[in-house]
Structures are given as structure tokens and as C-alpha cells.
Design an enzyme around this catalytic site. Structure first.
Site, PDB file in Angstrom:
ATOM      1  N   ARG A  40      39.692 118.446  60.294  1.00 40.57           N
ATOM      2  CA  ARG A  40      39.959 119.876  60.510  1.00 40.57           C
ATOM      3  C   ARG A  40      39.057 120.718  59.623  1.00 40.57           C
ATOM      4  O   ARG A  40      38.647 121.809  59.975  1.00 40.57           O
ATOM      5  CB  ARG A  40      41.442 120.201  60.258  1.00 40.57           C
ATOM      6  N   TYR A 100      35.983 142.282  76.931  1.00 44.14           N
ATOM      7  CA  TYR A 100      36.583 141.132  77.609  1.00 44.14           C
ATOM      8  C   TYR A 100      38.116 141.294  77.614  1.00 44.14           C
ATOM      9  O   TYR A 100      38.702 141.665  76.586  1.00 44.14           O
ATOM     10  CB  TYR A 100      36.163 139.871  76.855  1.00 44.14           C
ATOM     11  N   ASP A 103      30.472 141.179  69.866  1.00 43.44           N
ATOM     12  CA  ASP A 103      30.631 140.028  70.751  1.00 43.44           C
ATOM     13  C   ASP A 103      29.322 139.907  71.524  1.00 43.44           C
ATOM     14  O   ASP A 103      28.996 140.744  72.372  1.00 43.44           O
ATOM     15  CB  ASP A 103      31.828 140.264  71.688  1.00 43.44           C
ATOM     16  N   LYS A 119      30.143 130.068  77.570  1.00 41.58           N
ATOM     17  CA  LYS A 119      29.292 130.730  78.546  1.00 41.58           C
ATOM     18  C   LYS A 119      27.831 130.278  78.397  1.00 41.58           C
ATOM     19  O   LYS A 119      27.561 129.108  78.532  1.00 41.58           O
ATOM     20  CB  LYS A 119      29.454 132.243  78.410  1.00 41.58           C
TER      21      LYS A 119
END
Ligand code: PLP
Length: 379
Positions: free
Chosen positions: A46, A98, A170, A195
Site C-alpha cells: 500500500r 467532469y 484536471d 483515458k
């Protein structure tokens, strides 16, 4: 090193054990420790993983930033960035971000005492007017999804810096190949790796890049504390994707320009949103700020019925959520990506029922146009 070279080499050295040229996928949750307090820099998956490290270094280099932190999705990355704030803090956000960014702000984080205002960030005056004493962050997206509005990165960074407000961009739609917000003075860049950066529609991931060591330290702490990290296999897939980012973005932009021009001459198409068209309201700014105009286009068909008919008829173009893959994807923002935004707010930001969004893929552009033409006119 220049961009394409960095895309292939940054963060990646041949494997020290075998010389393998490609970074291995380190599928391990834990690492053996030599003795009490002595390890090779890795303790638990992690906290860190060598494949994830390579991707973080790779994308940080592409954005011209020092620190990269990878998360399990774009939303996990954005969530971590908002968690840099404290209850009572106020955030100004681009009004057609978004849908997921709107959702996590309004429907999740407002319950924990953060406040969000959604503002047209193409207008600096409006942003200035919405800044309060408690405003600690300005979060912009450019180009915005789906109406392709462009915010001036340098002007926004200056406006915020003068008021000691943290800026976040972003950069999912543009990618660092087309624009690098940090070079304009933006503090933090976020990405949905899902993306263009991965580019092959076969994984989900998110990334935060910054030059601010304190912000990076807190985000690394959040990776460990909250655990929204990217797995090693997905990191490896994305590393494979970024290697071809430059050539893909060139072609996405070239084909999109061609299709946008074609769309403007179609009688069934009312309005085309593409920053590369001279009629786009921020065309000049886009030209200054971006290397090309990207692969995303939206267009208006006038009604839900027209959009429905069109979407049912496309054959080559896949009717699906998401964007940025090698294949052309078509979507309907009002019922898909922006469904969580109340209808009144949707209308205000131009997300009408007749709006269709296309993520132009890397197929032969004439085949894409044939498909669009057929879907528009066949009876
Ligand atoms: C897809 C997307 C996100 C969310 O990313 P996920 O990987 O789907 O969580 C955030 N911002 C933009 C601009 C996006 O397109």
C-alpha cells in the site's frame, strides 16, 4: 530530454536483477526485511511498489513536475486532492467539470464541511467575485467536459497565487503532451489515467503531480492512510500506454480537426464544440496554451430524439462512456457522464439533451466520417 524520449524512458531503468528492458510487474504485497529497521526501501504494497514508482516518476516527468502519486482511479486522485482541505474551506470549481468531480464535491465532501461553488472559470472576473475569505482552492478543468471551454492557466495561476489559494488543474482531456499546467504556475495537476495516458481502455487509474514537497508528502500519507492506490498490473499497463502518448495525441488531434470541420458543414448538426475551430469562443487562447486541440468534440443535434436516433445508428463508433482510447467512442453527456448533475444546472452549462460527445480514435479518419455520415442521414 524532450517529451517523446521522456515518455519512453523517464522513471524506467532496466531491471537490476535481470536487465529486463521493460519494468517488471512486481506482484507482491510485502517485502522481506533484512533485519530490524533495515529494508530495501519497500515494506508493504500500500505504501509503495516498484512498478507504481516507475509510473509515478514517468508521469511526473511528462508534466515537468517533481512528485507523482498514483491512485486507483481518477476519482480517487481527485478525492485525495480535496482531502488536503479542512472543514470550513471553500473551493471554486469550473462549472462544467467532469460529472464525478461535481458528485464527490456536492454529494460526499459537503457532508464533511467543505463548500463548493461551480463557476464559469473562462471568466476571471466571475472567479474573482466568487472568492471568499475561506476559499482555499481553485479547481479547473480545461478543456472542459463536454462543451470544450478553455480556461487561461497562467492567468488563473496568477490570480490564485496573489491570494495564496492553491490551484488544481484536471489535465485529463489535454494530457501533458498538449499542455503542462505546472509550467503555467498551477500547483497541482490531476489525471484520470483511464483515458489518454493509458490510451487503450483496459485499466482505471488516477495521478496527482506537483512540485510542492509538502503537498506531495501529504498525498503520500493519504495513499498509505486511505489506501486508494493503483495496483502494479494497472501501473504496468499505463506505462505501456504513455510510451506512445506523443504519437497518439498527434493523430487524435489531426483526425479530430478533420472531423470537427466536416461536422460544421453538416445540415443536421447545429453547433460544434471544438477549440480548434476559429469560431470557438476561446480559440486564440487554446492556440496559445495547447500544442494541438485534442481528440474530443461535442456537437448539438437539437433534441433527445435526434441524439437517440443517431446513437442507435453508429456502427464503427462505440456508444460508450469514457474517452481517450485507440477506438472511437461516442457518448450522450446528459444521460451518461453528467447524469448526476441536476437538470437545471445541466441546462445552464450547455449540456442539452441533443448534445453528443465523440472521442476521436485512431482508426482511419475516413472510416469514422463514413460512420457518422451514415448515422446522421440513413433512414
Ligand atoms: C474520467 C474522468 C475523471 C474520473 O476518472 P476515473 O478514472 O473514471 O475515476 C476525472 N476527470 C475527467 C476529466 C475525466 O474525464
Amino acid at each position: 530530454m524532450r517529451f517523446s524520449t521522456k515518455a519512453i524512458h523517464a522513471g524506467q531503468k532496466p531491471d537490476p536483477l535481470t536487465g529486463a528492458v521493460m519494468t517488471p510487474v512486481y506482484l507482491t504485497s510485502t517485502y522481506v526485511q533484512e533485519e530490524l529497521g533495515k529494508n530495501k526501501g519497500y515494506e508493504y504494497g500500500r505504501v509503495n511498489n516498484p512498478t507504481r514508482d516507475a509510473l509515478e516518476a514517468n508521469i511526473a516527468a511528462l508534466e515537468n513536475g517533481k512528485h507523482g502519486m498514483a491512485f486507483g482511479s481518477g476519482m480517487a486522485a481527485i478525492d485525495a486532492v480535496f482531502r488536503l482541505l479542512k472543514p470550513g474551506d471553500h473551493v471554486v470549481v469550473s462549472h462544467n467539470v467532469y460529472g464525478g468531480t461535481y458528485r464527490i464535491g456536492k454529494m460526499v465532501l459537503e457532508r464533511y464541511g467543505l463548500h463548493f461553488d461551480f463557476v464559469d472559470t473562462t471568466k476571471l472576473n466571475l472567479v474573482r467575485r466568487n472568492i471568499m475569505k475561506s476559499t482555499k482552492m481553485i479547481f479547473i478543468e480545461t478543456p472542459t467536459n463536454p462543451t470544450m471551454e478553455i480556461t487561461d492557466l497562467s492567468a488563473m495561476a496568477r490570480l490564485a497565487a496573489a491570494r495564496k489559494i492553491v490551484t488544481v488543474a484536471d489535465n485529463t482531456f489535454a494530457t501533458p503532451y498538449l499542455q503542462r499546467p505546472i509550467e503555467h504556475g498551477i500547483d497541482i495537476v490531476v489525471h484520470s489515467l483511464t483515458k489518454y495516458l493509458n490510451g487503450h481502455s483496459d485499466m482505471l487509474g488516477g495521478m496527482v503531480v506537483t512540485n510542492n514537497a509538502k503537498v506531495a508528502e501529504r498525498l503520500r500519507f493519504l495513499q498509505k492512510a486511505a489506501g486508494g492506490i493503483l495496483g502494479p498490473f494497472d501501473a504496468w499497463l499505463c506505462l505501456r500506454g504513455t510510451k506512445t502518448l506523443a504519437v497518439r495525441m498527434e493523430r487524435h488531434g489531426e483526425s479530430a480537426m478533420h472531423i470537427a470541420k466536416w461536422l460544421t458543414s453538416q445540415k443536421k448538426v447545429r453547433n460544434v464544440y471544438y477549440p480548434g475551430l476559429p469560431g470557438h469562443p476561446q480559440h486564440k487562447l487554446a492556440k496559445r496554451q495547447m500544442k494541438n486541440f485534442g481528440g474530443m468534440i461535442s456537437f448539438e443535434l437539437g433534441s433527445l430524439a435526434a441524439a437517440k436516433k443517431f446513437l442507435k445508428r453508429v456502427r464503427l463508433c462505440a456508444f460508450a462512456e469514457s474517452l481517450g482510447g485507440v477506438e472511437t467512442l461516442i457518448s450522450h453527456p446528459a444521460t451518461m457522464t453528467h447524469a448526476s448533475i441536476p437538470p437545471a444546472q445541466r441546462k445552464k452549462i450547455g449540456v442539452t439533451d441533443g448534445l453528443v460527445r465523440i472521442s476521436v480514435g485512431l482508426e482511419d479518419v475516413d472510416d469514422i466520417i463514413d460512420d457518422l455520415e451514415n448515422a446522421l442521414y440513413s433512414v
